[in-house]
Scaffold this motif. Structure first.
Motif, PDB file in Angstrom:
ATOM      1  N   LEU A 212       0.814  -1.211   0.000  1.00 39.33           N
ATOM      2  CA  LEU A 212       0.000   0.000   0.000  1.00 39.33           C
ATOM      3  C   LEU A 212       0.850   1.266   0.000  1.00 39.33           C
ATOM      4  O   LEU A 212       0.535   2.225  -0.700  1.00 39.33           O
ATOM      5  CB  LEU A 212      -0.916   0.005   1.238  1.00 39.33           C
ATOM      6  N   ALA A 213       1.952   1.248   0.764  1.00 45.54           N
ATOM      7  CA  ALA A 213       2.791   2.446   0.840  1.00 45.54           C
ATOM      8  C   ALA A 213       3.307   2.803  -0.548  1.00 45.54           C
ATOM      9  O   ALA A 213       3.320   3.966  -0.934  1.00 45.54           O
ATOM     10  CB  ALA A 213       3.957   2.208   1.800  1.00 45.54           C
ATOM     11  N   TYR A 216       0.414   4.300  -2.617  1.00 47.77           N
ATOM     12  CA  TYR A 216       0.103   5.684  -2.214  1.00 47.77           C
ATOM     13  C   TYR A 216       1.110   6.666  -2.786  1.00 47.77           C
ATOM     14  O   TYR A 216       0.778   7.759  -3.202  1.00 47.77           O
ATOM     15  CB  TYR A 216       0.157   5.815  -0.690  1.00 47.77           C
ATOM     16  N   ARG A 240      -6.702   6.701   0.420  1.00 48.55           N
ATOM     17  CA  ARG A 240      -6.052   6.600   1.715  1.00 48.55           C
ATOM     18  C   ARG A 240      -6.910   7.201   2.828  1.00 48.55           C
ATOM     19  O   ARG A 240      -7.031   6.621   3.901  1.00 48.55           O
ATOM     20  CB  ARG A 240      -4.716   7.335   1.648  1.00 48.55           C
ATOM     21  N   CYS A 254      -4.756  -1.892   7.370  1.00 50.44           N
ATOM     22  CA  CYS A 254      -3.673  -2.856   7.536  1.00 50.44           C
ATOM     23  C   CYS A 254      -2.302  -2.244   7.359  1.00 50.44           C
ATOM     24  O   CYS A 254      -1.297  -2.900   7.594  1.00 50.44           O
ATOM     25  CB  CYS A 254      -3.811  -3.990   6.533  1.00 50.44           C
ATOM     26  N   LEU A 255      -2.241  -1.005   6.890  1.00 54.30           N
ATOM     27  CA  LEU A 255      -0.942  -0.375   6.753  1.00 54.30           C
ATOM     28  C   LEU A 255      -0.500   0.081   8.130  1.00 54.30           C
ATOM     29  O   LEU A 255      -1.076   0.990   8.717  1.00 54.30           O
ATOM     30  CB  LEU A 255      -1.016   0.814   5.795  1.00 54.30           C
ATOM     31  N   LEU A 256       0.511  -0.579   8.663  1.00 54.12           N
ATOM     32  CA  LEU A 256       0.999  -0.215   9.989  1.00 54.12           C
ATOM     33  C   LEU A 256       1.635   1.162   9.909  1.00 54.12           C
ATOM     34  O   LEU A 256       2.240   1.504   8.922  1.00 54.12           O
ATOM     35  CB  LEU A 256       2.043  -1.236  10.445  1.00 54.12           C
ATOM     36  N   LEU A 258       4.258   4.175  10.967  1.00 55.74           N
ATOM     37  CA  LEU A 258       5.557   4.419  11.572  1.00 55.74           C
ATOM     38  C   LEU A 258       5.334   5.331  12.770  1.00 55.74           C
ATOM     39  O   LEU A 258       4.347   6.056  12.820  1.00 55.74           O
ATOM     40  CB  LEU A 258       6.465   5.119  10.556  1.00 55.74           C
ATOM     41  N   PRO A 259       6.232   5.320  13.750  1.00 56.32           N
ATOM     42  CA  PRO A 259       6.039   6.230  14.881  1.00 56.32           C
ATOM     43  C   PRO A 259       5.975   7.672  14.380  1.00 56.32           C
ATOM     44  O   PRO A 259       6.758   8.056  13.518  1.00 56.32           O
ATOM     45  CB  PRO A 259       7.308   6.017  15.718  1.00 56.32           C
ATOM     46  N   GLY A 260       5.048   8.434  14.907  1.00 52.37           N
ATOM     47  CA  GLY A 260       4.925   9.826  14.483  1.00 52.37           C
ATOM     48  C   GLY A 260       4.025  10.010  13.285  1.00 52.37           C
ATOM     49  O   GLY A 260       3.788  11.108  12.823  1.00 52.37           O
ATOM     50  N   GLU A 261       3.536   8.900  12.766  1.00 46.79           N
ATOM     51  CA  GLU A 261       2.663   8.987  11.601  1.00 46.79           C
ATOM     52  C   GLU A 261       1.197   8.963  12.022  1.00 46.79           C
ATOM     53  O   GLU A 261       0.306   9.006  11.198  1.00 46.79           O
ATOM     54  CB  GLU A 261       2.950   7.808  10.661  1.00 46.79           C
ATOM     55  N   PHE A 263      -0.890  10.943  13.210  1.00 46.15           N
ATOM     56  CA  PHE A 263      -1.848  12.004  12.913  1.00 46.15           C
ATOM     57  C   PHE A 263      -2.684  11.668  11.685  1.00 46.15           C
ATOM     58  O   PHE A 263      -3.818  12.104  11.562  1.00 46.15           O
ATOM     59  CB  PHE A 263      -1.142  13.348  12.747  1.00 46.15           C
ATOM     60  N   ILE A 264      -2.134  10.857  10.787  1.00 47.00           N
ATOM     61  CA  ILE A 264      -2.899  10.471   9.596  1.00 47.00           C
ATOM     62  C   ILE A 264      -4.110   9.653  10.009  1.00 47.00           C
ATOM     63  O   ILE A 264      -5.212   9.850   9.519  1.00 47.00           O
ATOM     64  CB  ILE A 264      -2.029   9.634   8.632  1.00 47.00           C
TER      65      ILE A 264
ATOM     66  N   VAL B 186      -0.832  -8.281   9.199  1.00 43.05           N
ATOM     67  CA  VAL B 186      -1.230  -7.572  10.415  1.00 43.05           C
ATOM     68  C   VAL B 186      -1.739  -8.561  11.457  1.00 43.05           C
ATOM     69  O   VAL B 186      -1.409  -8.453  12.645  1.00 43.05           O
ATOM     70  CB  VAL B 186      -2.304  -6.525  10.083  1.00 43.05           C
ATOM     71  N   ARG B 211       8.139  -0.973   8.837  1.00 45.81           N
ATOM     72  CA  ARG B 211       6.838  -0.754   9.485  1.00 45.81           C
ATOM     73  C   ARG B 211       6.525  -1.886  10.459  1.00 45.81           C
ATOM     74  O   ARG B 211       6.090  -1.659  11.582  1.00 45.81           O
ATOM     75  CB  ARG B 211       5.729  -0.668   8.436  1.00 45.81           C
ATOM     76  N   THR B 214       8.875  -1.560  13.538  1.00 48.92           N
ATOM     77  CA  THR B 214       8.512  -0.525  14.500  1.00 48.92           C
ATOM     78  C   THR B 214       7.216  -0.869  15.227  1.00 48.92           C
ATOM     79  O   THR B 214       7.000  -0.439  16.353  1.00 48.92           O
ATOM     80  CB  THR B 214       8.353   0.849  13.826  1.00 48.92           C
ATOM     81  N   TYR B 238      13.956   8.842  14.227  1.00 53.24           N
ATOM     82  CA  TYR B 238      14.136   9.942  13.274  1.00 53.24           C
ATOM     83  C   TYR B 238      15.335  10.825  13.607  1.00 53.24           C
ATOM     84  O   TYR B 238      15.506  11.877  13.038  1.00 53.24           O
ATOM     85  CB  TYR B 238      12.867  10.799  13.232  1.00 53.24           C
ATOM     86  N   ILE B 255       5.035   7.579   3.408  1.00 54.30           N
ATOM     87  CA  ILE B 255       4.100   7.914   2.334  1.00 54.30           C
ATOM     88  C   ILE B 255       3.879   9.417   2.233  1.00 54.30           C
ATOM     89  O   ILE B 255       3.031   9.870   1.506  1.00 54.30           O
ATOM     90  CB  ILE B 255       2.752   7.192   2.520  1.00 54.30           C
TER      91      ILE B 255
END
Lengths: 272, 256
Positions: A212-213, A216, A240, A254-256, A258-261, A263-264, B186, B211, B214, B238, B255
């Protein structure tokens, strides 16, 4: 720009003994220079759709509907005429790299032979072109050129087969899970080169993937396929963040992250 | 439990150095992700740690006792606590055995183990296997089937059930989700995470999917050409001093 390179209308694929359809009512079109992503789980009919465009369906299956490539209906052509489009007009990159080359002929010879089958050029020139595309894939071109497929790693063979397809400068490239066999770094390299080729020749690309990444980030338009039907289509951002269909929702969840992501995801929750 | 690896080196031939002075340690309940491109030595490290490959230089210490792959009796004691899950689930299950017999193999090998889920129950062998399958979210009807009759995700769940049956304190996963669909990936990762919490296991998670890493791990080790290039906690992902390979991995996966 407005005329689509390929448009598939109401494609239906079923087995010859006439049980239920494997692919039903699939319509999509790709314009010049556009990358369309086709996503879905295994068994959803993504690869069958690609094989119908190539005319490479297994003998026990038949297709109906229209596949229009640059004003000619491919599905109405005889297999012999259909084959003339393959290679120079429509290129395909398969997931299974082991089947792309004959094991007992050196890779360089196979690539130059492919180029010379489609373009009337001399051996030397074909060799130079082959070395150039191999180099652009991040390979040690001289070494790969004189190697047999079994002397190279899987990733190297896959990149060589991609080089061979792109050396013919096809107007439509179908990529069937092409980066699955590659690791992340090499996958990025290959995708960047594909992007470069697209800018240079303006080819259309059908990207079949379950990453998926990747969809996108790299595509202009995404089609979501479930059990042989396209359930949703739209721009990558729409798929998305503003998807409507429950299956798309399930797939996107199912798209895991990343840390800090995160907000999406919050954004997504607000949309629902 | 504690695992300490110090100065571990491994050569396949004179010219090919698979692992070069690797040192790290893992505590109880920790999840460590090992990432790296193909050929970086990730899988070799997993195989050495589980005792499938020999090593010449360096030491592996488990709970204070050294692990010596050539001494079978000592290795047995160690192997009771360490299990592994492989990427290719179809080749890790015996095609000639029904699923329930494959699942019971570790329990048959280590009869002295009495896992918590069996306590106080008087189950037959097949019932034990069914219990294990239910534990990983499979239907117990699948127990009598052969591996070829299962999907990739189901086979991977069977491998997990088998690995967890003797309640290992260290689980090594070598790309367990690489050949699976996203939705199944998942599910498998969630399953591993649940069991990790429940049993307080240590997991070494070998992968190139940043992914997935993490999602599961707090610590990440980056391997390249057999050496550790970078080692950091997940909250420093980061940080600008990260190794270029780590940055490239994040770049490729993001992304934005």
């Amino acid at each position: 720009m407005s005329n689509p390179i390929i448009s598939i209308e109401k494609l239906k694929i079923e087995t010859r003994n006439g049980s239920y359809p494997l692919v039903n009512n699939v319509s999509l079109e790709i314009k010049k220079g556009e990358i369309a992503g086709l996503i879905g789980e295994s068994g959803s009919g993504k690869s069958l759709t690609a094989r119908a465009v190539m005319g490479l369906l297994p003998v026990n299956m038949k297709n109906s509907g229209r596949i229009v490539y640059k004003n000619s209906d491919l599905s109405a052509l005889s297999p012999k005429d259909h084959r003339k489009f393959l290679g120079k007009e429509i290129g395909i990159i398969f997931q299974d790299y082991r089947a792309s080359f004959t094991p007992y002929i050196k890779i360089g010879k196979q690539i130059t032979e492919t180029i010379r089958t489609h373009y009337p050029i001399g051996k030397k020139e074909a060799r130079n072109q082959a070395l150039e595309v191999l180099g652009k894939m991040g390979l040690d071109s001289e070494r790969v050129y004189c190697s047999y497929p079994f002397q190279l790693s899987g990733g190297q063979v896959q990149r060589a087969s991609i080089a061979m397809v792109l050396a013919l400068k096809p107007a439509l490239v179908i990529c069937d899970e092409m980066t699955t066999a590659l690791d992340v770094m090499n996958g990025e390299k290959v995708l960047n080169y594909l992007e470069e080729v697209r800018k240079e020749t303006g080819c259309a690309i059908l990207m079949i993937t379950h990453d998926l990444a990747l969809a996108y980030k790299r595509t202009d338009r995404i089609y979501v396929m479930q059990q042989g039907e396209i359930v949703e289509e739209g721009l990558p951002e729409q798929i998305r963040c503003q998807h409507q269909h429950p299956y798309t929702k399930k797939l996107c969840a199912c798209l895991l992250s990343l840390p800090g992501e995160n907000f999406i995801i919050n954004e997504r929750v607000n949309d629902l | 439990m504690s695992l300490v690896v110090e100065g571990l080196s491994k050569n396949y031939s004179k010219n090919l150095v698979a692992l070069n002075t690797i040192s790290f340690s893992a505590k109880k309940g920790e999840c460590i992700g090992i990432v790296g491109e193909s050929g970086s030595g990730k899988s070799t490290l997993g195989k050495v740690l589980v005792g499938l490959e020999n090593y010449k230089e360096g030491t592996i210490t488990y709970n204070g006792a050294p692990v010596v792959p050539t001494k079978r009796s000592r290795l047995r004691e160690y192997r009771k606590n360490v299990q592994m899950i492989f990427q290719d689930s179809s080749s890790s299950l015996n095609p000639k055995l029904p699923v329930w017999e494959s699942v019971l193999e570790p329990l048959d090998n280590f009869k002295e183990c009495s896992p918590a889920f069996l306590e106080g129950q008087n189950l037959s062998r097949k019932e034990t296997a069914e219990q294990l399958l239910i534990m990983v979210g499979l239907d117990k009807e699948l127990a009598g089937r052969y591996p070829e009759e299962l999907s990739g995700g189901q086979k991977q769940r069977v491998s997990i059930a088998r690995a967890l049956s003797i309640e290992p304190s260290l689980l090594i996963c070598d790309e367990p989700t690489a050949s699976l669909d996203v939705t199944v990936q998942v599910q498998i990762l969630n399953l591993l995470k649940d069991f990790q919490k429940k049993m307080d296991m240590t997991i070494l998670f070998i992968s190139h999917d940043i992914r997935a890493v993490t999602f599961l791990c707090e610590q990440i080790i980056v391997l390249k050409n057999g050496t550790i290039q970078d080692q950091f906690g997940i909250n420093e992902l980061y940080h600008k001093s990260r190794h270029p390979y780590t940055k490239a991995l994040i770049e490729a996966a993001s992304i934005q």
